[in-house]
Design a protein around this motif. Sequence first.
Motif, PDB file in Angstrom:
ATOM      1  N   VAL A  55       5.284  -9.321 -88.926  1.00 28.06           N
ATOM      2  CA  VAL A  55       5.222  -9.516 -87.467  1.00 28.06           C
ATOM      3  C   VAL A  55       3.888  -9.000 -86.923  1.00 28.06           C
ATOM      4  CG1 VAL A  55       6.208  -8.704 -85.271  1.00 28.06           C
ATOM      5  CG2 VAL A  55       7.712  -9.566 -87.069  1.00 28.06           C
ATOM      6  N   SER A  56       3.432  -7.865 -87.446  1.00 32.90           N
ATOM      7  CA  SER A  56       2.156  -7.317 -86.980  1.00 32.90           C
ATOM      8  C   SER A  56       1.012  -8.267 -87.326  1.00 32.90           C
ATOM      9  CB  SER A  56       1.885  -5.952 -87.614  1.00 32.90           C
ATOM     10  OG  SER A  56       2.861  -5.037 -87.208  1.00 32.90           O
ATOM     11  N   ASP A  57       1.016  -8.793 -88.552  1.00 33.71           N
ATOM     12  CA  ASP A  57      -0.075  -9.685 -88.970  1.00 33.71           C
ATOM     13  C   ASP A  57      -0.142 -10.933 -88.082  1.00 33.71           C
ATOM     14  OD1 ASP A  57      -0.635  -7.865 -90.935  1.00 33.71           O
ATOM     15  OD2 ASP A  57       0.265  -9.014 -92.579  1.00 33.71           O
ATOM     16  N   VAL A  58       1.015 -11.573 -87.886  1.00 34.44           N
ATOM     17  CA  VAL A  58       1.030 -12.810 -87.075  1.00 34.44           C
ATOM     18  C   VAL A  58       0.644 -12.488 -85.627  1.00 34.44           C
ATOM     19  CG1 VAL A  58       2.479 -14.717 -86.234  1.00 34.44           C
ATOM     20  CG2 VAL A  58       2.852 -13.801 -88.521  1.00 34.44           C
ATOM     21  N   SER A  59       1.201 -11.409 -85.089  1.00 33.07           N
ATOM     22  CA  SER A  59       0.966 -11.082 -83.674  1.00 33.07           C
ATOM     23  C   SER A  59      -0.494 -10.729 -83.438  1.00 33.07           C
ATOM     24  CB  SER A  59       1.856  -9.913 -83.244  1.00 33.07           C
ATOM     25  OG  SER A  59       3.203 -10.225 -83.511  1.00 33.07           O
ATOM     26  N   HIS A  60      -1.058  -9.959 -84.331  1.00 35.81           N
ATOM     27  CA  HIS A  60      -2.461  -9.567 -84.150  1.00 35.81           C
ATOM     28  C   HIS A  60      -3.386 -10.784 -84.254  1.00 35.81           C
ATOM     29  CE1 HIS A  60      -1.281  -5.181 -85.281  1.00 35.81           C
ATOM     30  NE2 HIS A  60      -1.046  -5.458 -84.025  1.00 35.81           N
ATOM     31  N   ALA A  61      -3.017 -11.726 -85.121  1.00 35.77           N
ATOM     32  CA  ALA A  61      -3.824 -12.949 -85.235  1.00 35.77           C
ATOM     33  C   ALA A  61      -3.813 -13.720 -83.910  1.00 35.77           C
ATOM     34  CB  ALA A  61      -3.290 -13.824 -86.367  1.00 35.77           C
ATOM     35  N   HIS A  62      -2.742 -13.530 -83.133  1.00 33.00           N
ATOM     36  CA  HIS A  62      -2.639 -14.188 -81.818  1.00 33.00           C
ATOM     37  C   HIS A  62      -3.086 -13.262 -80.686  1.00 33.00           C
ATOM     38  CE1 HIS A  62      -0.585 -17.996 -82.852  1.00 33.00           C
ATOM     39  NE2 HIS A  62      -0.146 -17.303 -83.893  1.00 33.00           N
ATOM     40  N   GLY A  63      -3.624 -12.113 -81.013  1.00 34.01           N
ATOM     41  CA  GLY A  63      -4.118 -11.189 -79.982  1.00 34.01           C
ATOM     42  C   GLY A  63      -3.020 -10.481 -79.213  1.00 34.01           C
ATOM     43  N   ALA A  64      -1.812 -10.395 -79.795  1.00 29.53           N
ATOM     44  CA  ALA A  64      -0.698  -9.733 -79.095  1.00 29.53           C
ATOM     45  C   ALA A  64      -0.432  -8.359 -79.708  1.00 29.53           C
ATOM     46  CB  ALA A  64       0.558 -10.593 -79.183  1.00 29.53           C
ATOM     47  N   LYS A  65      -0.040  -7.418 -78.857  1.00 26.59           N
ATOM     48  CA  LYS A  65       0.332  -6.072 -79.327  1.00 26.59           C
ATOM     49  C   LYS A  65       1.774  -6.117 -79.833  1.00 26.59           C
ATOM     50  CE  LYS A  65      -1.836  -3.998 -75.260  1.00 26.59           C
ATOM     51  NZ  LYS A  65      -3.228  -3.951 -75.589  1.00 26.59           N
ATOM     52  N   VAL A  66       2.064  -5.260 -80.822  1.00 23.40           N
ATOM     53  CA  VAL A  66       3.427  -5.192 -81.357  1.00 23.40           C
ATOM     54  C   VAL A  66       4.065  -3.860 -80.978  1.00 23.40           C
ATOM     55  CG1 VAL A  66       4.845  -5.277 -83.444  1.00 23.40           C
ATOM     56  CG2 VAL A  66       2.771  -6.654 -83.289  1.00 23.40           C
ATOM     57  N   VAL A  67       5.260  -3.954 -80.408  1.00 20.52           N
ATOM     58  CA  VAL A  67       6.029  -2.770 -80.032  1.00 20.52           C
ATOM     59  C   VAL A  67       7.293  -2.747 -80.869  1.00 20.52           C
ATOM     60  CG1 VAL A  67       7.123  -1.522 -78.128  1.00 20.52           C
ATOM     61  CG2 VAL A  67       5.199  -3.063 -77.656  1.00 20.52           C
ATOM     62  N   CYS A  68       7.626  -1.589 -81.416  1.00 18.43           N
ATOM     63  CA  CYS A  68       8.879  -1.471 -82.170  1.00 18.43           C
ATOM     64  C   CYS A  68       9.731  -0.360 -81.568  1.00 18.43           C
ATOM     65  CB  CYS A  68       8.585  -1.179 -83.644  1.00 18.43           C
ATOM     66  SG  CYS A  68      10.072  -0.881 -84.610  1.00 18.43           S
ATOM     67  N   ASP A  69      10.958  -0.696 -81.234  1.00 19.24           N
ATOM     68  CA  ASP A  69      11.944   0.309 -80.831  1.00 19.24           C
ATOM     69  C   ASP A  69      12.528   0.883 -82.124  1.00 19.24           C
ATOM     70  OD1 ASP A  69      14.261   1.692 -80.088  1.00 19.24           O
ATOM     71  OD2 ASP A  69      14.639   0.390 -78.370  1.00 19.24           O
ATOM     72  N   ASN A  70      12.165   2.130 -82.407  1.00 17.29           N
ATOM     73  CA  ASN A  70      12.517   2.749 -83.696  1.00 17.29           C
ATOM     74  C   ASN A  70      13.726   3.689 -83.576  1.00 17.29           C
ATOM     75  OD1 ASN A  70      12.007   3.158 -86.461  1.00 17.29           O
ATOM     76  ND2 ASN A  70      10.641   4.894 -86.093  1.00 17.29           N
ATOM     77  N   THR A  71      14.495   3.507 -82.516  1.00 14.37           N
ATOM     78  CA  THR A  71      15.604   4.418 -82.211  1.00 14.37           C
ATOM     79  C   THR A  71      16.619   4.521 -83.356  1.00 14.37           C
ATOM     80  OG1 THR A  71      15.374   3.994 -79.850  1.00 14.37           O
ATOM     81  CG2 THR A  71      17.518   4.805 -80.592  1.00 14.37           C
ATOM     82  N   PHE A  72      16.974   3.387 -83.967  1.00 12.42           N
ATOM     83  CA  PHE A  72      18.048   3.400 -84.968  1.00 12.42           C
ATOM     84  C   PHE A  72      17.653   4.125 -86.261  1.00 12.42           C
ATOM     85  CE2 PHE A  72      21.725   0.221 -84.314  1.00 12.42           C
ATOM     86  CZ  PHE A  72      21.863   0.616 -83.000  1.00 12.42           C
ATOM     87  N   MET A  73      16.356   4.172 -86.552  1.00 10.14           N
ATOM     88  CA  MET A  73      15.902   4.769 -87.815  1.00 10.14           C
ATOM     89  C   MET A  73      15.392   6.191 -87.638  1.00 10.14           C
ATOM     90  SD  MET A  73      16.012   2.818 -90.640  1.00 10.14           S
ATOM     91  CE  MET A  73      17.726   2.895 -90.232  1.00 10.14           C
TER      92      MET A  73
END
Length: 377
Positions: free
Chosen positions: A156-174
């Motif tokens: 997801v990070s690779d694809v999103s960064h290629a499109h210039g988008a930031k990636v946010v992850c809600d890490n609450t469960f882990m």
Amino acid sequence: MGFSTTAIHAGNEPDPTTGSVTVPIYQTSTYAQDALGKHKGYEYARTQNPTRSALETNIAALEGARFGYAFASGMSATDAVLKLVKGGDHVILGDNTYGGTYRLFSRVLVNYGIEFDLVDTSDASNLEKAFKPNTKMVFVETPTNPIMSVTDLQAVSDVSHAHGAKVVCDNTFMSPYLQRPMEFGVDIVVHSTTKYLNGHSDSVGGFVALNDEEDAKWIQFIQNSVGAILSPFDSFLVLRGTKTLAVRMEAHDKNGRAVANFLTEHPGIQKVYYPGLASHPQHELAKRQQKGFGGMVAFETGSLDNARKVLEGVKVCTLGESLGGVETLISHPATMTHASVPAEKRASLGITDGLVRISVGIEDIEDIIEDLDQALR
Ligand code: P1T
């Protein structure tokens, strides 16, 4: 330094005035200034508080982030992150998130012109076609609440960064003990500290961890301007909580696996959602991306009637919303945590009226299993 050493020491400096080993609760709204324009770095407690700063240093270190900010709830942390985008921007949101996250997008943010589309990011190939010229952010939860679907964060990070988008992850469960999203290219991590980070079901809070300095300045500006800060007392509680995060998560993980295995073998149960099961569609990915599988388990009982019998039949487990505390909580996503998700959407995700979710606590496992067994009978 190892995880537990960081958890116990990062931000936890002895108090400069007394040597107090535990960071004190600086329960003050303001600070005396030495002279006009001359102060000790603290002016007003919405802006700076030493107890909150200690926690911010602590959780940022656990996530491997340069910057961290503590908020009054998980939702206010997510809301602050969404202030990195503007009206007219488009956000891709994982199609299964905590119901409150969906509600924030669908009922609040849309009123400010923020567009969003729901995408099943557990298949990274779905993502590529969802990007628009105005897509600025991709927001995912992994594993998801409550279906436990796992997203490949690196993909997801690779694809999103290629499109210039930031990636946010809600890490609450882990929690950062079981998963560190930034190691897979994620830009921003959010938490509901209400859950595992605090770990004792006695505080509501949220957290934003990030590396980009400009974005961090803006999150801090939002924290101060909007004022949804974590209180000194709650900061103290969460700071105490993270000291035992590693041992608690090991225990949650062990008990979570045992409950998932027990449920899988139970004849009355149609389906068990837990990434630690070999039958889970993203089991291999979860093994690679996570250090364990955690304490969240969901299962299908077949009907609302069956679900009610289990939910009302337990004696050790407590019927209630929330998760991540030392005690086992059992809940009904369709009418509780995900009631704000439209019925058709819930159905397509598998959040049926028969679905039951357990936040497996760290009680003696025999007692949890015996309790579930008698309730299922
Ligand atoms: O409740 P709050 O601290 O505001 O956190 C919201 C939140 C954010 N992200 C995830 C993954 C969550 O699970 C939550 C809150 N969840 C529950 C209350 C629940 O029972 O699922």
